[in-house]
Design a protein around this motif. Structure first.
Motif: not given
Length: 227
Positions: A119-120, A123-124, A126-127, A144, A165
């Motif tokens: 999940k982390d 998210k990295q 995507k962000d 993603y 991350k």
């Protein structure tokens, strides 16, 4: 009532949801404690591989899966390297989550937090789309969303995102014939830890330790309300 909306008028449903949320919170709390406890540079392995020149990492998706014959040769090559350098694999399940399980074991001394790790990492990606999109030969959103699914194989893009991350240098001892040792470093920060993985190339990842440093398997921690 909208689909998926919990019915708080029903005691059993409310209790079940509350219990689930407490379990998730507890797992996250334990993961945070463990990563703080084990966020140390693993100098023992680095000293053993000091004579190896690391190869620069190139983020990419998985393009080639070896056939059975090639995979067998690659595996024996990896075993020989582990023996030469006195290294030990903590094996994780080959269920499509092995990269994330191996990273979880390195950070938390348990592969059980692989969902949190995945999940982390997603998210990295995507962000910070601009850092990774150029390496993805498909629609970014498709990539993603696919990578967010349990069982989807991690690739060299997710390894780079993990390094970024977790502010970690990720070190791979591989089975590649000409590329024994690969380092993945954060793009813009000095690494705060080293994460060591063995890589049976394009087939499987395991968590890697010097033989004398293999962690003792920990018993599951009790929930905070148990005595």
């Amino acid at each position: 009532m909208r689909p998926g909306t919990p019915n708080f008028g029903e005691c059993s449903s409310s209790t079940s949801l509350s219990s689930h949320l407490e379990d998730v919170d507890d797992d996250h709390m334990i993961a945070v404690v463990l990563t703080e406890e084990y966020a140390k540079l693993d100098g023992a392995i680095a000293r053993r591989l000091a004579n190896l020149a690391p190869i620069a990492h190139a983020p990419r998706i998985n393009l080639y899966i070896p056939n059975q014959s090639d995979a067998s040769l690659e595996y024996h090559r990896l075993l020989q390297r582990l023996n030469v350098y006195g290294l030990h694999e903590v094996k994780v399940s080959g269920d499509g989550n092995c990269q994330f399980r191996a990273l979880s074991d390195q950070m938390f001394k348990s592969p059980k937090y692989h969902k949190l790790v995945r999940k982390d990492i997603v998210k990295q990606i995507k962000d910070y789309r601009s850092l990774y999109e150029g390496y993805i030969p498909m629609k970014f959103s498709r990539y993603y969303k696919k990578m967010a699914k349990s069982g989807e194989w991690g690739d060299h893009i997710t390894l780079q995102a993990a390094a970024d991350k977790f502010v970690a240098k990720i070190c791979l001892l591989t089975s590649f014939r000409d590329t024994c040792f690969i380092e993945i470093v954060p793009r813009s920060q000095t690494p705060k830890r080293e994460l060591w993985l063995s890589f049976w190339s394009e087939v499987h990842y395991n968590s890697l330790y010097a033989v004398q440093d293999v962690p003792v398997q920990q018993k599951p921690r009790k929930k905070h309300w148990l005595f």
